[in-house]
Design a protein around this motif. Structure first.
Motif, PDB file in Angstrom:
ATOM      1  N   LYS A  21       0.827  -1.207   0.000  1.00 45.51           N
ATOM      2  CA  LYS A  21       0.000   0.000   0.000  1.00 45.51           C
ATOM      3  C   LYS A  21       0.862   1.259   0.000  1.00 45.51           C
ATOM      4  CE  LYS A  21      -3.031   0.522   3.504  1.00 45.51           C
ATOM      5  NZ  LYS A  21      -2.948   1.806   4.216  1.00 45.51           N
ATOM      6  N   SER A  22       1.868   1.287   0.867  1.00 47.48           N
ATOM      7  CA  SER A  22       2.715   2.484   0.956  1.00 47.48           C
ATOM      8  C   SER A  22       3.428   2.755  -0.360  1.00 47.48           C
ATOM      9  CB  SER A  22       3.774   2.296   2.053  1.00 47.48           C
ATOM     10  OG  SER A  22       3.156   2.222   3.304  1.00 47.48           O
ATOM     11  N   VAL A  23       3.941   1.695  -0.987  1.00 38.10           N
ATOM     12  CA  VAL A  23       4.686   1.867  -2.237  1.00 38.10           C
ATOM     13  C   VAL A  23       3.726   2.261  -3.368  1.00 38.10           C
ATOM     14  CG1 VAL A  23       6.161   0.685  -3.933  1.00 38.10           C
ATOM     15  CG2 VAL A  23       6.510   0.280  -1.491  1.00 38.10           C
ATOM     16  N   HIS A  25       0.876   3.994  -3.153  1.00 37.00           N
ATOM     17  CA  HIS A  25       0.550   5.428  -2.992  1.00 37.00           C
ATOM     18  C   HIS A  25       1.671   6.306  -3.557  1.00 37.00           C
ATOM     19  CE1 HIS A  25      -3.005   5.592  -0.419  1.00 37.00           C
ATOM     20  NE2 HIS A  25      -2.464   4.834   0.499  1.00 37.00           N
ATOM     21  N   ARG A  26       2.894   5.971  -3.145  1.00 38.84           N
ATOM     22  CA  ARG A  26       4.035   6.822  -3.531  1.00 38.84           C
ATOM     23  C   ARG A  26       4.284   6.764  -5.031  1.00 38.84           C
ATOM     24  NH1 ARG A  26       4.170   5.654   1.692  1.00 38.84           N
ATOM     25  NH2 ARG A  26       5.432   6.861   3.167  1.00 38.84           N
ATOM     26  N   ALA A  27       4.100   5.580  -5.634  1.00 39.15           N
ATOM     27  CA  ALA A  27       4.324   5.455  -7.079  1.00 39.15           C
ATOM     28  C   ALA A  27       3.350   6.360  -7.836  1.00 39.15           C
ATOM     29  CB  ALA A  27       4.173   4.003  -7.504  1.00 39.15           C
ATOM     30  N   GLY A  94      -5.025   7.964   5.686  1.00 43.38           N
ATOM     31  CA  GLY A  94      -4.149   8.948   6.319  1.00 43.38           C
ATOM     32  C   GLY A  94      -2.912   9.205   5.472  1.00 43.38           C
ATOM     33  N   THR A  95      -2.374   8.147   4.864  1.00 42.47           N
ATOM     34  CA  THR A  95      -1.177   8.313   4.025  1.00 42.47           C
ATOM     35  C   THR A  95      -1.493   9.253   2.870  1.00 42.47           C
ATOM     36  OG1 THR A  95      -0.564   6.041   4.561  1.00 42.47           O
ATOM     37  CG2 THR A  95       0.592   7.068   2.717  1.00 42.47           C
ATOM     38  N   ALA A  96      -2.627   9.011   2.204  1.00 43.23           N
ATOM     39  CA  ALA A  96      -2.988   9.862   1.064  1.00 43.23           C
ATOM     40  C   ALA A  96      -3.125  11.307   1.518  1.00 43.23           C
ATOM     41  CB  ALA A  96      -4.291   9.367   0.427  1.00 43.23           C
ATOM     42  N   ALA A 166       7.643   9.400  15.677  1.00 45.45           N
ATOM     43  CA  ALA A 166       8.157   8.572  14.575  1.00 45.45           C
ATOM     44  C   ALA A 166       7.018   8.376  13.587  1.00 45.45           C
ATOM     45  CB  ALA A 166       8.642   7.233  15.111  1.00 45.45           C
ATOM     46  N   SER A 167       7.057   9.096  12.470  1.00 45.42           N
ATOM     47  CA  SER A 167       5.978   8.981  11.485  1.00 45.42           C
ATOM     48  C   SER A 167       6.513   9.167  10.073  1.00 45.42           C
ATOM     49  CB  SER A 167       4.890  10.036  11.756  1.00 45.42           C
ATOM     50  OG  SER A 167       4.045  10.132  10.618  1.00 45.42           O
ATOM     51  N   ALA A 168       6.390   8.105   9.271  1.00 46.32           N
ATOM     52  CA  ALA A 168       6.824   8.179   7.870  1.00 46.32           C
ATOM     53  C   ALA A 168       5.927   9.133   7.088  1.00 46.32           C
ATOM     54  CB  ALA A 168       6.772   6.798   7.240  1.00 46.32           C
ATOM     55  N   GLN A 169       4.685   9.265   7.524  1.00 41.94           N
ATOM     56  CA  GLN A 169       3.777  10.165   6.804  1.00 41.94           C
ATOM     57  C   GLN A 169       4.203  11.616   6.996  1.00 41.94           C
ATOM     58  OE1 GLN A 169      -0.198   9.114   8.068  1.00 41.94           O
ATOM     59  NE2 GLN A 169      -0.114   7.128   7.056  1.00 41.94           N
ATOM     60  N   VAL A 170       4.554  11.969   8.226  1.00 44.22           N
ATOM     61  CA  VAL A 170       4.992  13.346   8.485  1.00 44.22           C
ATOM     62  C   VAL A 170       6.322  13.607   7.781  1.00 44.22           C
ATOM     63  CG1 VAL A 170       5.587  15.029  10.258  1.00 44.22           C
ATOM     64  CG2 VAL A 170       3.749  13.376  10.682  1.00 44.22           C
ATOM     65  N   ILE A 314       4.796  -0.826  12.996  1.00 42.53           N
ATOM     66  CA  ILE A 314       3.721   0.039  13.492  1.00 42.53           C
ATOM     67  C   ILE A 314       2.315  -0.436  13.102  1.00 42.53           C
ATOM     68  CG2 ILE A 314       3.897   1.710  11.564  1.00 42.53           C
ATOM     69  CD1 ILE A 314       3.258   2.580  15.265  1.00 42.53           C
ATOM     70  N   ASP A 315       2.170  -1.036  11.916  1.00 38.59           N
ATOM     71  CA  ASP A 315       0.828  -1.465  11.493  1.00 38.59           C
ATOM     72  C   ASP A 315       0.502  -2.894  11.915  1.00 38.59           C
ATOM     73  OD1 ASP A 315       0.288   0.967  10.377  1.00 38.59           O
ATOM     74  OD2 ASP A 315       0.892   0.385   8.350  1.00 38.59           O
ATOM     75  N   GLU A 316       1.471  -3.582  12.516  1.00 40.01           N
ATOM     76  CA  GLU A 316       1.280  -5.008  12.793  1.00 40.01           C
ATOM     77  C   GLU A 316       0.908  -5.305  14.248  1.00 40.01           C
ATOM     78  OE1 GLU A 316       1.833  -4.422   9.407  1.00 40.01           O
ATOM     79  OE2 GLU A 316       3.869  -4.145  10.154  1.00 40.01           O
ATOM     80  N   VAL A 341      -4.027   6.649  17.427  1.00 43.49           N
ATOM     81  CA  VAL A 341      -4.465   7.614  16.403  1.00 43.49           C
ATOM     82  C   VAL A 341      -4.388   7.021  14.997  1.00 43.49           C
ATOM     83  CG1 VAL A 341      -4.080   9.713  17.744  1.00 43.49           C
ATOM     84  CG2 VAL A 341      -2.180   8.747  16.429  1.00 43.49           C
ATOM     85  N   LYS A 342      -4.548   5.711  14.892  1.00 48.48           N
ATOM     86  CA  LYS A 342      -4.608   5.055  13.582  1.00 48.48           C
ATOM     87  C   LYS A 342      -6.074   5.061  13.097  1.00 48.48           C
ATOM     88  CE  LYS A 342      -0.251   4.194  13.148  1.00 48.48           C
ATOM     89  NZ  LYS A 342       0.511   4.966  12.168  1.00 48.48           N
ATOM     90  N   GLU A 343      -6.411   4.185  12.158  1.00 53.55           N
ATOM     91  CA  GLU A 343      -7.772   4.160  11.612  1.00 53.55           C
ATOM     92  C   GLU A 343      -8.814   4.004  12.715  1.00 53.55           C
ATOM     93  OE1 GLU A 343      -5.039   3.092  10.257  1.00 53.55           O
ATOM     94  OE2 GLU A 343      -5.239   2.653   8.112  1.00 53.55           O
TER      95      GLU A 343
HETATM   96  C1  S3P Z   1       2.498   4.827   6.356  1.00 55.65           C
HETATM   97  C2  S3P Z   1       3.046   5.222   7.551  1.00 55.65           C
HETATM   98  C3  S3P Z   1       2.531   4.780   8.852  1.00 55.65           C
HETATM   99  C4  S3P Z   1       1.604   3.590   8.735  1.00 55.65           C
HETATM  100  C5  S3P Z   1       0.635   3.744   7.598  1.00 55.65           C
HETATM  101  C6  S3P Z   1       1.369   3.895   6.286  1.00 55.65           C
HETATM  102  C7  S3P Z   1       3.091   5.342   5.108  1.00 55.65           C
HETATM  103  O1  S3P Z   1       1.804   5.851   9.428  1.00 55.65           O
HETATM  104  O2  S3P Z   1       0.900   3.402   9.936  1.00 55.65           O
HETATM  105  O3  S3P Z   1      -0.232   2.634   7.519  1.00 55.65           O
HETATM  106  O4  S3P Z   1       2.790   4.798   4.024  1.00 55.65           O
HETATM  107  O5  S3P Z   1       3.869   6.292   5.182  1.00 55.65           O
HETATM  108  P1  S3P Z   1       2.517   6.944  10.384  1.00 55.65           P
HETATM  109  O6  S3P Z   1       3.485   7.680   9.579  1.00 55.65           O
HETATM  110  O7  S3P Z   1       1.392   7.818  10.856  1.00 55.65           O
HETATM  111  O8  S3P Z   1       3.110   6.141  11.511  1.00 55.65           O
END
Ligand code: S3P
Length: 435
Positions: A21-23, A25-27, A94-96, A166-170, A314-316, A341-343
């Motif tokens: 999913k993450s890859v 979105h980014r692609a 949230g990623t989108a 710690a947030s890859a989205q931020v 984090i998602d597991e 603060v996830k889904e």
């Molecule tokens: C994601 C980052 C994570 C993860 C989410 C996907 C991403 O969120 O929980 O399902 O694709 O960057 P956070 O950055 O809020 O931890």
């Protein structure tokens, strides 16, 4: 929709799970702002990624889908996005929302980002704060939740941002805004998070440097479209891994799974609990490590889960809560406040679900102690969260009686073929419309 889960005999199988999913979105996002064509293979046709695709199309990008897992993007270049004619609805994702906010903060035009009920309750101040420091203007609801109104026509400037969580989205939102900023943008993070954005930017010709934990890029760099091979999603694979581990006697191979080291915390934690998991056929595919994962049934045992692994898994945690409930002894989870603060509030949702199946869980603000036991039957609520729904469904496969998991439609956001995939390993999980 609900899941009816019957006690099952999970046995030997070889399976594939859908794309990451993450890859995916980014692609879509990076391919859109690159020059030239980006062809994606292995794309996840889940609702979250389809929301991103629709948003990029509304921003004037031509995106075609020749088959379910193939996407072809005609990139418009860094400054080629067009003003949307309507609000961009990012559904449950949230990623989108967070990554697209980063992309749109430095555009000439204004835009509005909206989401469903769950997304509309999720914190956006975490991206608004750094983006404002870069010169953006973003308005949210007074409690920092969507919708987001993003002003256009502002020149952004690079900053250094020390992420408070710690947030890859931020991190990704700041780096994407950095592409549209003058000077250098850099971030440091309190713990390592998934680095798909950095890797894909690199594959598309952007220089992203990393030294002493500081990730930086110079604004204004053009991206060049490229082929993207999306590996299978380790987060989806972890439901299959869990089912295989908990089975009486199973030996399951999950093929072609992304095993980026910023994502493999779940494997390390399950191995630490006694899980027989091995990685075979390791290779690097388009900048991302990929492997087949072999999982054999194991007697798991509880213990203290290392908080240093939290951001890498984090998602597991919903999966890990079920593993802990099936393990001997007690498992102590700490430092997992981000799950609230996830889904959904995943600590609360999993604690409630496991208790309803007869497991003792002691919840704390940033953790939980799960006492190993035997799952009984009954009805549990997913709280509209895909990962809660799937985790509790797997618990049902080893319960003493049938389990009903309520309100599971959100599974389509990340794992549309979940029931078929689980059936291929022998898990008896059926979607039902009415109770
Ligand atoms: C994601 C980052 C994570 C993860 C989410 C996907 C991403 O969120 O929980 O399902 O694709 O960057 P956070 O950055 O809020 O931890």
């Amino acid at each position: 929709m609900h899941f009816q889960v019957n006690p099952s005999k999970v046995s030997d199988a070889s399976v594939t799970v859908p794309g990451d999913k993450s890859v995916s979105h980014r692609a879509l996002m990076l391919g859109s702002i690159a020059t030239g064509r980006t062809e994606i293979k292995g794309f996840l046709t889940g609702e979250d990624c389809l929301a991103t695709m629709a948003a990029m199309q509304s921003l004037g990008v031509e995106i075609k889908q020749p088959s379910a897992t193939e996407i072809s993007i005609q990139g418009v270049g860094l400054h080629g996005l067009q003003a949307p004619t309507a609000d961009l609805d990012l559904g449950n994702s949230g990623t989108a929302m967070r990554l697209i906010a980063g992309l749109l903060a430095g555009q000439k035009f204004s835009s509005v980002l909206t989401g469903d009920e769950s997304l509309s309750g999720r914190p956006m101040s975490r991206i608004i704060t750094p983006l404002k420091l870069m010169g953006a203007n973003i308005e949210s609801d007074c409690d920092g939740t969507p919708p987001l109104q993003i002003s256009g026509g502002l020149q952004l400037h690079g900053i250094h941002y020390d992420l408070p969580m710690a947030s890859a989205q931020v991190k990704s939102a700041v780096l994407l805004a950095g592409l549209y900023s003058s000077g250098v943008t850099s971030v440091t993070e309190p713990a390592m998070t998934r680095d798909h954005t950095e890797r894909m930017l690199g594959s598309m010709g952007v220089t992203v440097s990393k030294s002493d934990g500081k990730i930086s890029l110079q604004g204004g760099q053009q991206l060049q479209g490229c082929p993207v091979n999306v590996p299978a999603d380790l987060s989806s694979a972890s439901f299959v891994m869990l089912a295989a581990l908990l089975a009486e006697k199973a030996d399951v191979l999950i093929t072609n799974v992304g095993v980026n080291p910023t994502r493999t915390g779940v494997i390390e934690i399950l191995q630490g609990m006694g899980g027989d998991i091995t990685l075979v056929n390791m290779q690097l595919l388009g900048g991302e490590p990929v492997a087949d994962i072999r999982v054999r049934s194991s007697q798991l045992s509880g213990g203290d889960v290392d908080p240093a692994l939290v951001s890498l898994a984090i998602d597991e945690f919903p999966v890990l809560f079920v593993a802990a409930a099936a393990a001997t002894g007690k498992t102590v989870f700490s430092g997992i406040a981000e799950l609230r603060v996830k889904e959904s509030d995943r600590i609360a949702a999993m604690s409630e679900g496991l208790r309803n199946l007869g497991i003792q869980v002691d919840e704390s603000p940033d953790g939980a102690i799960v006492h190993g036991g035997q799952f009984g039957g009954g009805a549990v609520q997913s709280h509209g969260d895909h990962r809660i729904a799937m985790s509790l469904a797997i618990a049902g496969t080893i319960a003493s009686e049938s389990v009903l998991v309520k309100d599971v439609a959100a599974v389509n956001t990340s794992f549309p073929d979940f029931c078929q995939c689980m059936a291929s390993v022998g898990a008896d999980i059926s979607p039902i419309e009415a109770i």
